[in-house]
Design a protein around this motif. Sequence first.
Motif, mmCIF file in Angstrom:
data_model
loop_
_atom_site.group_PDB
_atom_site.id
_atom_site.type_symbol
_atom_site.label_atom_id
_atom_site.label_comp_id
_atom_site.label_asym_id
_atom_site.label_seq_id
_atom_site.Cartn_x
_atom_site.Cartn_y
_atom_site.Cartn_z
ATOM 1 N N LYS A 87 0.833 -1.203 0.000
ATOM 2 C CA LYS A 87 0.000 0.000 0.000
ATOM 3 C C LYS A 87 0.867 1.252 0.000
ATOM 4 C CE LYS A 87 -4.102 -1.819 2.259
ATOM 5 N NZ LYS A 87 -4.986 -1.740 3.421
ATOM 6 N N ARG A 88 1.934 1.236 0.782
ATOM 7 C CA ARG A 88 2.826 2.386 0.832
ATOM 8 C C ARG A 88 3.558 2.562 -0.499
ATOM 9 N NH1 ARG A 88 7.510 3.768 5.250
ATOM 10 N NH2 ARG A 88 7.860 5.860 4.478
ATOM 11 N N TYR A 135 -3.383 11.268 -0.210
ATOM 12 C CA TYR A 135 -4.519 10.844 0.611
ATOM 13 C C TYR A 135 -4.478 9.342 0.868
ATOM 14 C CZ TYR A 135 -6.576 15.458 0.092
ATOM 15 O OH TYR A 135 -6.808 16.803 0.138
ATOM 16 N N TRP A 136 -4.074 8.569 -0.119
ATOM 17 C CA TRP A 136 -3.967 7.129 0.054
ATOM 18 C C TRP A 136 -2.997 6.816 1.179
ATOM 19 C CZ3 TRP A 136 -4.194 3.286 -4.512
ATOM 20 C CH2 TRP A 136 -4.015 1.979 -4.052
ATOM 21 N N TRP A 138 -2.041 8.740 3.719
ATOM 22 C CA TRP A 138 -2.458 9.177 5.045
ATOM 23 C C TRP A 138 -3.717 8.484 5.563
ATOM 24 C CZ3 TRP A 138 0.894 11.077 8.072
ATOM 25 C CH2 TRP A 138 1.954 11.818 7.575
ATOM 26 N N PHE A 139 -4.640 8.131 4.674
ATOM 27 C CA PHE A 139 -5.902 7.601 5.150
ATOM 28 C C PHE A 139 -6.037 6.089 5.050
ATOM 29 C CE2 PHE A 139 -7.138 12.025 4.003
ATOM 30 C CZ PHE A 139 -7.367 12.432 5.314
ATOM 31 N N PHE A 140 -5.129 5.427 4.308
ATOM 32 C CA PHE A 140 -5.217 3.976 4.214
ATOM 33 C C PHE A 140 -3.949 3.345 4.715
ATOM 34 C CE2 PHE A 140 -8.004 5.582 0.766
ATOM 35 C CZ PHE A 140 -9.204 5.145 1.297
#
Length: 140
Positions: A87-88, A135-136, A138-140
């Motif tokens: 994800k990162r 946003y991906w 920070w929020f996921f």
Amino acid sequence: MLDFNPFAALSASIPFAVMKGYVLVMIVLVAAGTLFDIVHKGSAKYFFTSWRKPKAAREVGGGELVSIAAKTVVVDVLASGEFCNMKRRIAHLITMYGFVLHFVATVVMIFDPAADSAWAHLWWIGGLMILVGGYWFWFF
């Protein structure tokens, strides 16, 4: 809205020469800041010291050297292979490629005010990629 050069509208209040100068000054300052950081942290000294030390027990041929360089470029630079968390890695890649796209489109639209609307589309897409990647992260 998405198919016009936003810098052409800005040129009503700021001349293109000023925008071009600003972009060039920013490029020079980023390069100078990077060099200052390398010298300040001692990264260059470490790099050149470790580069001079022989690390391999055998001589690396030209073909193998090119293969290693290509693998490094593909895995570590283009695909951000240093991130183990998928994800990162995806967030980083979307943000990085969005920034590159946004920057290149900005430079093209400022230095060629008559650039076609495809560059304006790429400019907006790059900006949206930066937002999505950030946003991906920070929020996921």
